[in-house]
Design an enzyme around this catalytic site. Structure first.
Site: not given
Ligand code: DCS
Length: 289
Positions: A32, A51, A99, A101, A146, A178, A202
């Site tokens: 996503y 991305r 379903r 895997h 992501k 993070e 990420l």
């Molecule tokens: N790290 C993680 C685990 C994230 O889910 C996100 C964004 C970021 C870093 C920051 O990345 P961006 O700068 O590209 O947004 N998460 C999205 C989400 O799930 N909701 O809003 C942003």
């Protein structure tokens, strides 16, 4: 009316249906993106969509659209829903199939949905800062993807919420990675430090914008892992993310960061980030920090 995109078609939200055996629903088998909308325009759309293509490729999902086609569809959706300030969410799953895997055959097409939401800039948090807790990072080892699988992130974020905080700062042992849905940077002696873009984080688009701004404005930065001790001894701590841009962290585990107020480097990066938004999407008017 609330319009959504379902497999390339624009539908009223109530008419968009996904099968209970969609692999996104069954397994979280999909990827996503969340992209910011300012003045009805997408901010850093190409970077987000690129991305998405990369995340999909890493899990063996072939997207049936090119980046430019996706962008056009999203722009149509934004204009149809008349979103001025908000986000667009889009996801691709591996599709609907009984379903099991192992992946289904190539006859099963990915399921694509996208919707918009009005989201304000978190003005108060941007001005005053956020509170955070630290939490062991129990996620898998491909955090660069992501993926829809967010349980590790959700469990950490729920702990933060229950502690009356906004974010959980994740660490693998002594190494800070993070936030649960943001990237984290510290500032020490005028140097911005943030985890390198590897499989443990990420590679946030907002993180990349922030680093580009550091480069352009001769702000020293290091992309490297840092420790919990460095986090606790930092002069400033800030988070970056699509909906929050750059937000100061003023309290971690109930202890003040530095002197407990947003620092000058964070303020500078917030302001440079805003300039970048204005350059791409036009003036921010009353929403300026
Ligand atoms: N790290 C993680 C685990 C994230 O889910 C996100 C964004 C970021 C870093 C920051 O990345 P961006 O700068 O590209 O947004 N998460 C999205 C989400 O799930 N909701 O809003 C942003």
């Amino acid at each position: 009316m609330d319009w959504v995109i379902h497999n390339g078609e624009m539908l009223e939200r109530k008419n968009a249906k996904v099968d209970i055996e969609d692999r996104g629903y069954q397994f979280g088998d999909g990827v996503y993106e969340v992209i910011r909308i300012y003045n009805g325009k997408l901010f850093t759309a190409t970077e987000h969509l690129q991305r998405l293509v990369e995340s999909a490729a890493k899990v063996g999902i072939t997207l049936p659209y090119k980046v430019a086609e996706l962008q056009t569809m999203l722009e149509e959706l934004i204009s149809k829903n008349e979103v001025d300030l908000g986000i667009v969410y889009l996801q691709f799953t591996r599709g609907e199939s009984p379903r099991k895997h192992a992946f289904p055959g190539i006859d099963v097409a990915p399921t694509f949905v996208a919707y918009t939401r009005k989201v304000d800039r978190p003005q108060a948090k941007m001005e005053r800062g956020m509170k955070a807790i630290t939490e062991e990072d129990i996620r898998w080892l491909r955090c660069d993807i992501k993926s829809l699988n967010l349980l590790g992130n959700l469990l950490a974020n729920q702990k933060a919420t229950e502690a009356g905080c906004d974010e959980a700062i994740l660490h693998r042992g002594n190494t800070v990675t993070e936030g649960s849905h943001t990237n984290i940077s510290i500032v020490k002696n005028g140097i911005v430090i943030t985890h390198e873009a590897d499989n443990f984080i990420l590679n946030g688009i907002s993180r990349q914008v922030m680093l580009k701004l550091c480069k352009e404005h001769d702000i020293p930065f290091e992309e490297r892992a840092f420790t919990l001790e460095e986090l606790n001894a930092a002069d400033e701590v800030f988070l970056t993310g699509t909906t929050i841009e750059v937000v100061p962290v003023i309290m971690i585990n109930e202890k003040p960061v530095g002197v407990g107020v947003p620092g000058t480097m964070t303020r500078k990066l917030q302001s440079l980030f805003e300039d970048e938004i204005v350059r791409e999407c036009g003036p921010l008017l009353e929403n300026r920090v």
